[in-house]
Write a protein that holds these residues in place. Structure first.
Motif, PDB file in Angstrom:
ATOM      1  N   THR A  20       0.826  -1.470  -0.313  1.00  0.00           N
ATOM      2  CA  THR A  20       0.149  -0.255  -0.234  1.00  0.00           C
ATOM      3  C   THR A  20       0.940   1.508  -0.164  1.00  0.00           C
ATOM      4  O   THR A  20       0.736   1.773  -0.942  1.00  0.00           O
ATOM      5  CB  THR A  20      -0.960  -0.129   0.791  1.00  0.00           C
ATOM      6  OG1 THR A  20      -1.665  -0.831   0.940  1.00  0.00           O
ATOM      7  CG2 THR A  20      -2.075   1.031   1.350  1.00  0.00           C
ATOM      8  N   ARG A  21       1.674   1.464   0.599  1.00  0.00           N
ATOM      9  CA  ARG A  21       2.879   2.819   0.642  1.00  0.00           C
ATOM     10  C   ARG A  21       3.178   2.516  -0.370  1.00  0.00           C
ATOM     11  O   ARG A  21       3.461   4.238  -0.441  1.00  0.00           O
ATOM     12  CB  ARG A  21       3.915   1.879   1.930  1.00  0.00           C
ATOM     13  CG  ARG A  21       4.224   3.847   2.064  1.00  0.00           C
ATOM     14  CD  ARG A  21       3.261   4.856   3.307  1.00  0.00           C
ATOM     15  NE  ARG A  21       4.222   5.990   2.646  1.00  0.00           N
ATOM     16  CZ  ARG A  21       3.949   6.695   2.301  1.00  0.00           C
ATOM     17  NH1 ARG A  21       3.384   6.767   0.807  1.00  0.00           N
ATOM     18  NH2 ARG A  21       4.510   8.203   2.262  1.00  0.00           N
ATOM     19  N   VAL A  22       4.375   1.642  -1.002  1.00  0.00           N
ATOM     20  CA  VAL A  22       5.179   1.543  -2.309  1.00  0.00           C
ATOM     21  C   VAL A  22       3.457   2.366  -2.943  1.00  0.00           C
ATOM     22  O   VAL A  22       4.094   2.945  -4.252  1.00  0.00           O
ATOM     23  CB  VAL A  22       5.055   0.008  -2.608  1.00  0.00           C
ATOM     24  CG1 VAL A  22       5.975   0.393  -3.657  1.00  0.00           C
ATOM     25  CG2 VAL A  22       6.590  -0.592  -1.475  1.00  0.00           C
ATOM     26  N   ASP A  23       3.110   1.572  -3.117  1.00  0.00           N
ATOM     27  CA  ASP A  23       1.771   1.674  -4.450  1.00  0.00           C
ATOM     28  C   ASP A  23       1.492   3.799  -4.164  1.00  0.00           C
ATOM     29  O   ASP A  23       1.579   4.246  -4.702  1.00  0.00           O
ATOM     30  CB  ASP A  23       0.403   1.280  -3.989  1.00  0.00           C
ATOM     31  CG  ASP A  23       0.309  -0.346  -4.944  1.00  0.00           C
ATOM     32  OD1 ASP A  23       1.441   0.050  -5.612  1.00  0.00           O
ATOM     33  OD2 ASP A  23      -0.701  -0.377  -4.705  1.00  0.00           O
ATOM     34  N   ALA A  24       1.161   4.481  -3.271  1.00  0.00           N
ATOM     35  CA  ALA A  24       0.998   5.614  -2.470  1.00  0.00           C
ATOM     36  C   ALA A  24       2.084   7.130  -3.334  1.00  0.00           C
ATOM     37  O   ALA A  24       2.124   7.466  -3.688  1.00  0.00           O
ATOM     38  CB  ALA A  24       0.867   5.329  -0.968  1.00  0.00           C
ATOM     39  N   ASP A  30       4.154   9.504 -10.182  1.00  0.00           N
ATOM     40  CA  ASP A  30       3.471   9.661 -10.878  1.00  0.00           C
ATOM     41  C   ASP A  30       2.514  11.422 -11.243  1.00  0.00           C
ATOM     42  O   ASP A  30       2.894  12.770 -12.153  1.00  0.00           O
ATOM     43  CB  ASP A  30       2.584   8.922 -11.379  1.00  0.00           C
ATOM     44  CG  ASP A  30       2.894   7.832 -11.276  1.00  0.00           C
ATOM     45  OD1 ASP A  30       4.620   7.461 -12.622  1.00  0.00           O
ATOM     46  OD2 ASP A  30       2.346   6.487 -11.423  1.00  0.00           O
ATOM     47  N   GLY A  31       2.226  11.784  -9.759  1.00  0.00           N
ATOM     48  CA  GLY A  31       1.809  13.382  -9.801  1.00  0.00           C
ATOM     49  C   GLY A  31       3.050  14.350  -9.257  1.00  0.00           C
ATOM     50  O   GLY A  31       2.380  15.953  -8.757  1.00  0.00           O
ATOM     51  N   GLY A  32       3.789  13.887  -9.783  1.00  0.00           N
ATOM     52  CA  GLY A  32       5.299  15.217  -8.973  1.00  0.00           C
ATOM     53  C   GLY A  32       4.744  15.308  -8.177  1.00  0.00           C
ATOM     54  O   GLY A  32       4.744  16.680  -7.624  1.00  0.00           O
TER      55      GLY A  32
END
Length: 67
Positions: A20-24, A30-32
């Motif tokens: 979950t933390r890696v995904d976040a 990705d969002g800068g």
């Protein structure tokens, strides 16, 4: 539930938390995202990984003691 089973279950829970933390962190990148936020995220990921390693080690020790 044996001690080794409990440790493995805890390791699996930690692994889900890690994912979950890696995904976040990836979403933030990705969002800068903010660099300081990324550093904090990586530190948290490293800490979770250490906890997983400790639980796996506990499971091994418990299994060896029961063998």
């Amino acid at each position: 539930m044996s001690s080794s089973d409990a440790s493995l279950q805890r390791a699996e829970e930690l692994l889900e938390r890690l994912k979950t933390r890696v995904d976040a962190l990836e979403a933030s990148a990705d969002g800068g995202g903010d660099v300081d936020e990324a550093i904090d995220g990586l530190a948290e990921i490293a800490e979770i990984a250490k906890e997983i390693e400790a639980e796996v080690q506990r499971a091994r020790q418990a299994a060896d003691a029961g063998a």
